[in-house]
Enzyme design. Structure first.
Site, PDB file in Angstrom:
ATOM      1  N   GLY A 258     -18.299   7.510  -1.614  1.00 52.45           N
ATOM      2  CA  GLY A 258     -17.155   7.621  -2.654  1.00 52.45           C
ATOM      3  C   GLY A 258     -17.541   6.301  -3.608  1.00 52.45           C
ATOM      4  O   GLY A 258     -18.556   5.965  -3.800  1.00 52.45           O
ATOM      5  N   ASN A 259     -16.397   6.024  -4.317  1.00 54.79           N
ATOM      6  CA  ASN A 259     -16.442   5.106  -5.208  1.00 54.79           C
ATOM      7  C   ASN A 259     -16.886   3.874  -4.641  1.00 54.79           C
ATOM      8  O   ASN A 259     -17.820   3.355  -5.331  1.00 54.79           O
ATOM      9  CB  ASN A 259     -14.992   4.700  -5.923  1.00 54.79           C
ATOM     10  CG  ASN A 259     -15.165   3.715  -6.875  1.00 54.79           C
ATOM     11  OD1 ASN A 259     -14.822   2.375  -6.433  1.00 54.79           O
ATOM     12  ND2 ASN A 259     -15.089   3.867  -8.156  1.00 54.79           N
TER      13      ASN A 259
ATOM     14  N   GLY B 168     -20.364   6.533   3.709  1.00 53.25           N
ATOM     15  CA  GLY B 168     -19.338   6.758   2.885  1.00 53.25           C
ATOM     16  C   GLY B 168     -20.005   6.524   1.504  1.00 53.25           C
ATOM     17  O   GLY B 168     -20.612   5.442   1.224  1.00 53.25           O
TER      18      GLY B 168
ATOM     19  N   LYS C  85       0.939  -1.294  -0.148  1.00 57.44           N
ATOM     20  CA  LYS C  85      -0.075   0.103   0.119  1.00 57.44           C
ATOM     21  C   LYS C  85       0.899   1.173  -0.139  1.00 57.44           C
ATOM     22  O   LYS C  85       2.035   1.059   0.526  1.00 57.44           O
ATOM     23  CB  LYS C  85      -0.851  -0.070   1.330  1.00 57.44           C
ATOM     24  CG  LYS C  85      -2.201   1.099   1.130  1.00 57.44           C
ATOM     25  CD  LYS C  85      -2.992   0.534   0.241  1.00 57.44           C
ATOM     26  CE  LYS C  85      -4.426   0.493   0.714  1.00 57.44           C
ATOM     27  NZ  LYS C  85      -5.272  -0.408   0.149  1.00 57.44           N
TER      28      LYS C  85
ATOM     29  N   GLY D 258     -18.574   3.186  -1.652  1.00 57.24           N
ATOM     30  CA  GLY D 258     -19.837   3.305  -0.904  1.00 57.24           C
ATOM     31  C   GLY D 258     -21.156   3.636  -2.350  1.00 57.24           C
ATOM     32  O   GLY D 258     -22.096   2.742  -1.893  1.00 57.24           O
TER      33      GLY D 258
END
Ligand code: GLU
Length: 435
Positions: free
Chosen positions: A231-232, A229, A110, A234
């Protein structure tokens, strides 16, 4: 604030105690577990980026490579003000387990940059993305470490990064690298991306929701879902769960939450947001939401709703020992990485709340990243239908393995998933004669 890396180590210790009896050489097993508590390597640096006003700003950057026994390191890069070394270490550890869960041939890594991307212009974001690639250029590649998007990074970020990596490696190696496209996944379709990658994490989670509902004997129409959430991850989760007939009663973004008892259409909410509004505000002015009985909630209130399924889809540590006892949901699907601390985990377990852990629930993203990499290496691209047809059985098999393990051992969902995933990694490390 709970240290995510300590959380990752605590989770590993719980599972190691349960796995040790399966190994004859217990000393060696314990050595391997010790090794897996820390990433193989953590690279740190300061990125120097020219701002639009001509000044140079510095940004702290990291890449953590946790383990590559099962294949090249794999994991996203996030741009967020809360990024820190321990968070990146934890996230890389979870990537190792996540890749083992669906059986794709990767280890875990990461990356992250400490930045608030909302404060930067597009041109500044491009220069930051290129600076990050210069920082890790020698440590990534199709057979070493393959980055992807994560929080606040997108297909566009990957496109700049591919371009920079190609340029830097040509300069450093004196020749063109044979496959720069396969060094990054989550790229736009026009630049070697895969059909379905954008929606893959959310869609994979919706497949898991379907499997869980079936296992619990619940019908979609009467199953209420709250998604934290938008964003992408959620938003795609909510859109696919809605398409499958589940009742999405609440959604939230970083500014707040909305609740509609009779259920809302996440497609319309997304359209409102994309038109520049905020969830609650846009609902008033937006014709598709205005006629609904909509209530505004805080993010904390959303987490405490009495729903069938709660879906944290943003960042780590949102359910902690402080609020775990207030959670009323019957089940939680972790679409974010690490949203529940280990203390909260045991409180939820005692309350009988089923938790489907992140490394299973959100594995759809990295699984389609793997498909993208395979397509880039082959130079042969699949249809949308082909990608989804390949994703679904991998997610379903991973769920079945967890469910069977759970029934056999009586352990929580998380421990049941880890029992399979950690064993796969430990076995690969041992077969190599490492540790
Ligand atoms: N950032 C995503 C995750 O946490 C995707 C990683 C990838 O595709 O490599 O799973």
């Amino acid at each position: 604030m709970s240290d995510p890396h300590q959380n990752a180590v605590a989770q590993l210790e719980v599972v190691a105690k349960l796995l040790v009896d399966q190994y004859q050489d217990k000393k060696r097993f314990k050595q391997v577990i010790e090794k897996l508590k820390t990433p193989d390597r953590v690279i740190e640096g300061q990125l120097k980026v020219k701002m639009d006003n001509g000044q140079v700003r510095q940004f702290k950057a990291f890449r953590s490579q946790h383990n590559n026994a099962r294949g090249p390191y794999k994991g996203g890069i996030r741009f967020h003000p809360d990024v820190n070394k321990f968070e990146v270490m934890a996230l890389s550890t979870w990537m190792t387990w996540k890749c083992a869960v669906t059986g794709i041939p990767y280890g875990g890594s990461k990356g992250g940059v400490v930045v608030n991307p909302r404060e930067l212009s597009q041109a500044e974001l491009e220069r930051l993305s290129r600076a990050y690639v210069n920082f890790v250029a020698d440590d990534i590649g199709p057979w070493t470490d393959i980055p992807a998007p994560d929080v606040s990074t997108t297909g566009q970020t990957m496109a700049w990064m591919v371009d920079e990596w190609e340029k830097v490696r040509r300069q450093r190696d004196g020749q063109m690298h044979e496959n720069p496209l396969a060094t990054f996944t989550g790229k736009p379709l026009a630049l070697g991306g895969s059909q379905g990658r954008d929606e893959a994490t959310g869609l994979g989670g919706a497949y898991i929701l379907e499997k869980m509902a079936r296992a619990l004997g619940k019908k979609p129409q009467t199953t209420t879902v709250a998604v934290q959430g938008f964003g992408n991850v959620g938003s795609w989760f909510a859109i696919h769960a809605h398409r499958l007939g589940y009742k999405i009663v609440a959604i939230s973004d970083s500014k707040g939450a909305i609740y509609v008892e009779t259920g809302l259409d996440p497609n319309k909410a997304l359209a409102c947001k994309q038109a520049g509004g905020q969830l609650g505000d846009s609902a008033k002015s937006c014709p598709s939401c205005a006629n609904k009985k909509m209530e505004k909630l805080t993010n904390d209130q959303l987490l405490e709703l009495d729903v069938d399924v709660l879906v944290p889809s943003a960042l780590e540590n949102v359910i902690t020992s402080q609020n775990a006892h207030k959670i009323k949901a019957k089940a939680i699907i972790e679409m974010a990485n690490g949203p529940i601390t280990p203390e909260a985990d045991s409180i939820l377990d005692k309350k009988g709340i089923l938790v489907i852990p992140d490394v299973l629930a959100n594995a759809g993203g990295v699984t389609v990243s793997y498909f993208e990499w395979v397509q880039n290496l082959q130079g042969y691209y699949w249809s949308h239908e082909e990608v989804l047809t390949k994703l679904k059985p991998l997610m379903e098999t991973a769920f079945d393995q967890m469910w069977q393990m759970k029934e056999k051992t009586g352990q929580s969902g998380r421990v049941s998933v880890y029992l399979t995933a950690v064993k796969r990694v430990v076995d690969a490390v041992m077969l190599r004669g490492r540790g």
